[in-house]
Structure formats: C-alpha cells, structure tokens
Write a protein that holds these residues in place. Structure first.
Motif, short mmCIF file in Angstrom:
data_model
loop_
_atom_site.label_atom_id
_atom_site.label_comp_id
_atom_site.label_asym_id
_atom_site.label_seq_id
_atom_site.Cartn_x
_atom_site.Cartn_y
_atom_site.Cartn_z
N VAL A 26 -0.81 -62.08 10.81
CA VAL A 26 -1.43 -60.91 10.42
C VAL A 26 -0.54 -60.02 9.57
O VAL A 26 -1.12 -59.34 8.64
N ASP A 27 0.54 -60.15 9.47
CA ASP A 27 1.74 -59.39 8.84
C ASP A 27 1.43 -59.82 7.35
O ASP A 27 1.40 -58.96 6.33
N GLU A 28 1.14 -61.09 7.20
CA GLU A 28 1.07 -61.60 5.87
C GLU A 28 -0.31 -61.39 5.11
O GLU A 28 -0.58 -61.57 4.20
N ASN A 29 -1.33 -61.19 6.08
CA ASN A 29 -2.78 -61.15 5.68
C ASN A 29 -3.31 -59.76 6.55
O ASN A 29 -4.21 -59.98 7.23
N PRO A 30 -2.98 -58.70 5.97
CA PRO A 30 -3.52 -57.35 6.64
C PRO A 30 -5.11 -57.37 6.80
O PRO A 30 -5.57 -57.91 5.52
N GLY A 31 -5.64 -57.17 7.73
CA GLY A 31 -7.12 -57.20 7.89
C GLY A 31 -7.83 -58.61 8.03
O GLY A 31 -9.04 -58.64 7.87
N VAL A 32 -6.99 -59.66 8.00
CA VAL A 32 -7.63 -60.99 8.16
C VAL A 32 -8.57 -61.06 9.41
O VAL A 32 -8.23 -60.29 10.44
N ARG A 33 -9.58 -61.87 9.39
CA ARG A 33 -10.37 -61.91 10.37
C ARG A 33 -9.82 -62.98 11.52
O ARG A 33 -9.08 -63.82 11.14
N GLN A 34 -10.20 -62.68 12.91
CA GLN A 34 -9.66 -63.45 13.77
C GLN A 34 -9.74 -64.95 13.88
O GLN A 34 -8.91 -65.60 13.75
N GLY A 35 -10.94 -65.45 13.26
CA GLY A 35 -11.35 -67.01 13.13
C GLY A 35 -10.30 -67.33 12.05
O GLY A 35 -9.74 -68.41 12.31
N GLU A 36 -10.03 -66.80 11.12
CA GLU A 36 -9.15 -67.33 9.96
C GLU A 36 -7.62 -67.43 10.55
O GLU A 36 -7.26 -68.30 10.05
N ILE A 37 -7.47 -66.64 11.42
CA ILE A 37 -6.11 -66.93 11.95
C ILE A 37 -6.03 -68.00 12.95
O ILE A 37 -5.16 -68.88 12.60
N GLY A 38 -7.00 -68.42 13.59
CA GLY A 38 -7.18 -69.36 14.46
C GLY A 38 -7.10 -70.72 13.62
O GLY A 38 -6.67 -71.56 13.94
N ARG A 39 -7.94 -70.61 12.63
CA ARG A 39 -8.00 -71.78 11.55
C ARG A 39 -6.57 -72.26 11.19
O ARG A 39 -6.23 -73.25 11.07
N ALA A 40 -6.11 -71.10 10.57
CA ALA A 40 -4.65 -71.29 10.05
C ALA A 40 -3.49 -71.93 11.05
O ALA A 40 -2.81 -72.61 10.62
N LEU A 41 -3.69 -71.41 12.06
CA LEU A 41 -2.75 -71.78 13.13
C LEU A 41 -3.20 -73.31 13.71
O LEU A 41 -2.33 -73.70 14.69
N GLY A 42 -4.46 -73.46 13.78
CA GLY A 42 -4.97 -74.72 14.69
C GLY A 42 -5.20 -74.11 16.01
O GLY A 42 -5.30 -75.01 16.96
N VAL A 43 -5.48 -72.98 16.32
CA VAL A 43 -5.84 -72.64 17.69
C VAL A 43 -7.37 -72.41 17.71
O VAL A 43 -8.08 -71.72 16.75
#
Lengths: 158, 158
Positions: B66-83
């Motif tokens: 989130v710090d490196e991608n302010p405003g990122v969508r929740q689903g994108e975080i999960g995809r990036a982390l494999g969650v």
DNA sequence: TATTGTTATACTCTATAACTATA
DNA sequence: TATAGTTATAGAGTATAACAATA
C-alpha cells in the motif's frame, strides 16, 4: 497452484506476470521474501509431482530418513526433520496404516520404537524419488549445473 | 523456534546439530528441501523480529504494498502477494481495525475500494522496516555482500 | 457474463499442554 | 526427574464455493 507449471516452463511466474502495475520494490529486495516465494513454488510443484502416489512431502521425507537409518527411533526422525513429537505420532500411525513402515518396540528401551521400511515402503520411496528427481530437474531447469551447486552452497552456508 | 538465534549466530543449526547420528543424505542434496529449511528459518526469525509490534509477516507485506501504491485496490494487493481474495477480506478488516490503513470506496468502480496508509500505518511500516533490515542482516550474516547478490540473482532466475 | 469484495467452511501445518509408561 | 510416545486442542495459512453488488 495455478501459477505453477509442471512442464518445462518457469516455476515462478510470480513477479513477472502478477499485477504488473503494482510495485513491490521493498519486498523484492528482501532475500527472505524471495526465499519464501521460491520455496512455496517448489513445494507446490513437489506436491503436484506426488499426485497419484497418495504421498505428501513430509511423508516422503520420513520414508527417506527411515531408508537411510533402518531401525531409527521415531523421535530421532522428528528431530532430524524438525517435526514436533506430538505431530510425529499421527504421521507415523498413518504411514504404518498404509503398510509403508513397521514400528517395532525397542527391547533395550521399552518406551521407544524402532522403525523399518516394509517392501511396500521401499517400492513407494523408489517411485517417489524418481518423481522428485524429475521435479528438481523441472524447478531448477533455468539454472546451469554450476549455478545449482552455488545455490546449494549458499543455502548451506546461511 | 528453539533452534533460531536472534543474536549474531547461525540462523540454521538444523543439520549441523540436529540428530547428528541420523543420516539425511538424500534430503540434504535436494535444493527444494534446503530451500524450505532456510525459508522456514527466515520466517521464524522474521516473526521473532516483529515481536512487540503486533504485526505478522503478511500484514507487513500488505502495508509495504500500500505504501508503494497509494490508493491501490484490495484485489490488486492480494494478487501481488499471492493471497486469495477470500483471505484478503479479514486481513484488511483487521488492519483497518488497527487504524493502520483506510479503505475508501472507488467512485469510478463502486465494487472496489482504494486503500491508503494512515499516519499510524506509515509509522508502523517504518518501524517494521527497520526491524526487517536488522533481521536480514542477522540471517545473511554469514554471506559476503557478493554472495548475497548471487543468492538473490539465482532466486530471481528460478 | 464477469468481477469486487464478503462470508462460511475445511484442510493442512504447526505449537502447547497434559497424560502414560518407562528410564 | 527426565524421556518416548500419545492425545487433545488451538492457531495460522491456505483453498473452494456461494453470495450480493456492480460492471
């Protein structure tokens, strides 16, 4: 699971394809984070490689230890593999139920049991080892022989 | 946990000290097996390094994204982390409950939420990053700078 | 139809405590 | 007292299916 390939393709499509617009610079430069990603990818491919044998990774590792140490005591297996005693009990009962190993009470120390592979267990281990060799070949396919040795050396040094 | 050192000692006392009389030759020469051992040791040390912050590794990785991608969508975080999405929901609710991040409905796509770090979240991440740097220094202490780069390069190549 | 996020659920792995029988 | 093995249990991580709201 879905990003893992069983053919001769990259094991990790993680940071190559996953959410290309999302930055993960901090995590990408952490050795521990990359180690976990690669380790998880290996485990997924390993588990996939065992499909049809009915064996999970930990079960194969137990068979391997018993094979190299016939008569070894159950607790020693757990210590060697980092599996807690409490978790060894059901694992061993399961493998015994599958007729892959035998537990024989130790006469010198009647608290302990000595563990041996059955013929079935030996055959199963042989089958699994062949699959594991193919698995390692797949997962390390992008590395040269020299790089594989370097990788193992560095991992052993940590 | 018990074999992990938080001081400047070897991270892995696994195969050095563990059950020295038990042979584990087959497993020791499997890159995947050693990777898992080292990865587990890293994770244990990482978790220990977070003691007192109330943060688990996956939570720190979310804050970092989130710090490196302010405003990122929740689903994108999960995809990036494999969650998996299903597992992101309670994780995000937890972090929001800790006041470390905010979820703001996306006006363009009202199904989605945009995620931002709070001031608290920024401070927490800063604290955790400092701990992580110390953790990496400990765990990679036995490797030279050149070896660390080689390790990261090989892991990235797999 | 497909996608975002949610809930419920289940399975594995891991960790701890308490028990027995032996030593 | 300490150890070998067992049982029960609890927590984290991970996976799938079904749902509502929106695209």
């Amino acid at each position: 699971m879905s990003v893992i390939s069983v053919e001769n393709k990259p094991v990790l499509q993680l940071l190559d394809d996953r959410s290309p617009d999302v930055r993960t610079e901090f995590l990408n430069n952490l050795a521990g984070y990359r180690l976990r990603q690669v380790s998880n990818a290996f485990m997924s491919d390993f588990a996939a490689a065992m499909t049809g044998t009915g064996m999970r990774p930990v079960q194969v590792s137990i068979l391997s230890v018993v094979d190299e140490n016939p008569g070894v005591r159950q607790g020693e297996i757990g210590r060697a593999l980092g599996v807690a005693r409490a978790n060894m009990a059901p694992l061993m009962a399961e493998l015994e139920g599958m007729k892959l190993l035998e537990r024989i009470p130790d006469e010198a120390d009647r608290r302990a049991v000595s563990v041996f592979l059955t013929k079935s267990g030996q055959a199963m281990l042989k089958n699994c080892k062949a699959r594991i060799r193919a698995h390692e070949h797949r997962t390390l396919g992008r590395l040269t022989e020299s790089e594989r040795k370097t990788l193992l050396r560095l991992l052993n040094k940590i």
